[in-house]
Design a protein around this motif. Structure first.
Motif, mmCIF file in Angstrom:
data_model
loop_
_atom_site.group_PDB
_atom_site.id
_atom_site.type_symbol
_atom_site.label_atom_id
_atom_site.label_comp_id
_atom_site.label_asym_id
_atom_site.label_seq_id
_atom_site.Cartn_x
_atom_site.Cartn_y
_atom_site.Cartn_z
ATOM 1 N N LYS A 138 41.604 28.900 46.555
ATOM 2 C CA LYS A 138 42.178 28.953 45.237
ATOM 3 C C LYS A 138 41.385 28.811 44.009
ATOM 4 O O LYS A 138 41.341 29.526 43.035
ATOM 5 C CB LYS A 138 43.278 28.034 45.460
ATOM 6 C CG LYS A 138 44.461 28.208 46.278
ATOM 7 C CD LYS A 138 45.460 27.184 46.326
ATOM 8 C CE LYS A 138 46.146 26.533 45.092
ATOM 9 N NZ LYS A 138 47.076 25.264 45.294
ATOM 10 N N ARG A 141 38.740 31.634 43.649
ATOM 11 C CA ARG A 141 39.586 32.758 43.049
ATOM 12 C C ARG A 141 39.832 32.560 41.534
ATOM 13 O O ARG A 141 39.530 33.524 40.816
ATOM 14 C CB ARG A 141 40.938 33.136 43.864
ATOM 15 C CG ARG A 141 40.510 33.690 44.935
ATOM 16 C CD ARG A 141 41.835 33.805 45.993
ATOM 17 N NE ARG A 141 41.679 34.618 47.251
ATOM 18 C CZ ARG A 141 42.375 34.576 48.329
ATOM 19 N NH1 ARG A 141 43.459 34.102 48.163
ATOM 20 N NH2 ARG A 141 41.936 35.353 49.305
ATOM 21 N N LYS A 146 38.284 36.907 41.067
ATOM 22 C CA LYS A 146 38.248 37.914 42.360
ATOM 23 C C LYS A 146 39.043 37.301 43.452
ATOM 24 O O LYS A 146 39.318 36.114 43.280
ATOM 25 C CB LYS A 146 36.762 38.160 42.786
ATOM 26 C CG LYS A 146 35.934 38.629 41.268
ATOM 27 C CD LYS A 146 34.410 39.153 42.005
ATOM 28 C CE LYS A 146 33.470 37.881 41.670
ATOM 29 N NZ LYS A 146 32.083 38.159 42.260
ATOM 30 N N GLN A 147 39.246 38.100 44.289
ATOM 31 C CA GLN A 147 40.176 37.977 45.200
ATOM 32 C C GLN A 147 39.486 37.811 46.868
ATOM 33 O O GLN A 147 40.173 36.978 47.928
ATOM 34 C CB GLN A 147 41.239 38.779 45.737
ATOM 35 C CG GLN A 147 42.183 38.734 44.395
ATOM 36 C CD GLN A 147 43.355 39.567 44.480
ATOM 37 O OE1 GLN A 147 43.575 40.265 45.252
ATOM 38 N NE2 GLN A 147 44.448 39.545 43.314
ATOM 39 N N GLU A 183 42.617 40.074 52.283
ATOM 40 C CA GLU A 183 41.418 39.701 51.569
ATOM 41 C C GLU A 183 40.606 38.717 52.117
ATOM 42 O O GLU A 183 39.754 37.986 51.540
ATOM 43 C CB GLU A 183 41.797 39.416 50.296
ATOM 44 C CG GLU A 183 42.155 40.383 49.367
ATOM 45 C CD GLU A 183 41.460 41.751 49.376
ATOM 46 O OE1 GLU A 183 40.404 41.693 49.119
ATOM 47 O OE2 GLU A 183 42.068 42.984 49.692
ATOM 48 N N ALA A 222 35.167 36.700 46.070
ATOM 49 C CA ALA A 222 35.293 35.500 45.335
ATOM 50 C C ALA A 222 34.211 34.259 45.925
ATOM 51 O O ALA A 222 33.695 33.512 45.271
ATOM 52 C CB ALA A 222 36.643 34.992 45.218
#
Ligand code: PLZ
Length: 445
Positions: A138, A141, A146-147, A183, A222
């Protein structure tokens, strides 16, 4: 037995295993506990300390598991017991997000001081390893906007939805529990026992980063999350140079490098953290297990800039950094530092590697002996091959259990015997535990 009597430091079997009281409790477990929660051994614990777990029938078992790398400072370590007792008498919970308390801040200060790197850091506390891994993602990100997340073959990061996606092995961790979080992408690891000899750390890093580059792309990525020595996946220590090359690539490409030190942390590997060995400085370090002498606590510690990305109120949880767990953590950290437990882990490494290599010399089913500190494993294979032999690992572990030695298995193929003794175990008990394992292995020929 009165609580103050120290646990006798000897292996002593007074019944068959399981004894009658354990057998009775196991019946109650079957009637009351969800069967999905399995147990390694069918014996119930009554007390533990030093290098011994005593069961409810009075059997004294040698502990080569530390409750999966948790009781690194020993079970019911004196400073931990005292600190928890005192804190329990003062208050047990207020919720740090409601009325904060000093213990949480003191643990954050200690982790900022101790984790790799001398840059400015911040810490957030949680309950379990999986919860901390999720929070590291978390935070990464939020910071990078970014993910994507990259993890590795054989990785283990937990059993929550996001961390199941990050964990590699289907059975028992993921089977039937999907759909998993998106992701999450997987890259090849450095696995010296199974890699071609030409694949050194640099080459393994190039191989992994090529996959990341082609299948994900740094502009979408990320975080890269890795265990510096893989735990559940088989105690896989990557070739030298692998971790530094990944960290360097992350730095150059705006990707947050996250070290999952949940199993390797707090002196376990003969350094305070496994990343210390090659001077790797992660952006975020995730800790749990050995942090608090057996109380549930976990943490994300890292660069102040990254840790400060989430908005106020964006991180938390009712119990995160519970005061009892914080008191225990401060006592465990003091124990590691004052009792020289990092050096002790290296002593345990010498003893274990020496004994296990002698076993390997006489047994061509012992494919590899590896690990650092008090985190050592043998990988069992079909004779003179690299073909995994999980049945042999199971058989040896079960035979050792029956002789009163707690041993665990691990590995993607289930063929790795792993040893995680508490750092308070005596040399004599450790040697005896390994004698039992050697005899168990011998009996399977
Ligand atoms: N990251 C590297 O080793 C937990 C799992 C036991 P939790 N390993 C033991 C089991 O079968 O559930 C672990 C780990 C690494 C994360 C975790 C997860 O930590 O405290 O179990 O959530």
């Amino acid at each position: 037995m009165p609580e103050s009597t120290p646990v006798a430091q000897e292996r002593r079997l007074v019944t068959e295993l399981p004894g009658p009281r354990s057998a009775e409790l196991m019946q109650r477990k079957h009637s009351a506990v969800a069967p999905g929660v399995g147990t390694t051994m069918p014996v119930f614990a009554a007390r533990a300390g030093g290098g011994i777990v005593v069961d409810v029938d009075g059997n004294h078992l040698i502990d080569l598991g530390s409750g999966i790398a948790v009781t690194t400072v020993g079970n019911s370590a004196p400073r931990v017991v005292e600190a928890v007792r005192e804190q329990a008498g003062a208050f047990t919970h207020t919720c740090f997000m409601v009325t904060p308390y000093e213990g949480y801040v003191a643990v954050a200060e200690a982790l900022n001081r101790l984790t790799p790197g001398d840059h400015e850091k911040r810490t957030a506390l949680f309950n379990s390893g999986a919860e901390a891994v999720e929070n590291a993602v978390k935070i990464a990100r939020s910071y990078t906007r970014k993910q994507a997340v990259v993890v590795f073959d054989h990785a283990y990061h937990g059993r929550t939805n996001l961390t199941m996606a990050m964990t590699a092995k289907n059975m028992p961790y993921k089977h039937g529990f999907g759909p998993f979080a998106g992701e999450v992408y997987r890259a090849p690891l450095s696995y010296p026992f199974r890699d071609d000899k030409s694949v050194d750390g640099q080459a393994a890093a190039r191989r992994a980063l090529d996959v990341v580059d082609k299948q994900v792309g740094a502009e979408s990525l990320a975080a890269l999350v890795i265990e510096p020595i893989q735990g559940e996946g088989g105690f896989i220590e990557p070739a030298p140079g692998f971790l530094p090359a990944l960290a360097e690539w992350c730095r150059a490409n705006g990707v947050v490098f996250v070290a999952d030190e949940v199993q390797t942390g707090f002196a376990r590997t003969g350094d305070l953290f496994a990343c210390d060995r090659e001077g790797v400085v992660p952006d975020l370090t995730v800790t749990a297990k050995g942090i608090a002498g057996g109380l549930p606590l976990s943490a994300v510690t890292g660069r102040a800039g990254i840790m400060s990305a989430p908005h106020v109120g964006g991180l938390g949880g009712t119990y995160g950094g519970n005061p009892l767990a914080c008191a225990a953590a401060l006592a465990a950290i003091e124990t590691i530092e004052s009792d020289g437990l990092v050096a002790r882990a290296r002593g345990i490494e010498r003893l274990m590697l020496d004994r296990l290599r002698r076993i390997q010399a006489d047994d061509d089913r012992v494919g590899d002996v590896r690990g650092r500190g008090a985190m050592i494993a043998v990988e069992l294979v079909r004779p003179r091959s690299t073909e995994p032999d999980p049945a042999l690992a199971r058989e040896v572990a079960t035979a050792a259990h029956q002789q009163g030695v707690i041993t665990l298995t691990c590995g993607t193929y289930g063929n790795v015997l792993r040893f995680l003794p508490p750092l308070t175990i005596s040399d004599a008990l450790l040697a005896e535990g390994l004698d039992v394992v050697a005899a168990a292995l011998g009996s399977t020929r």
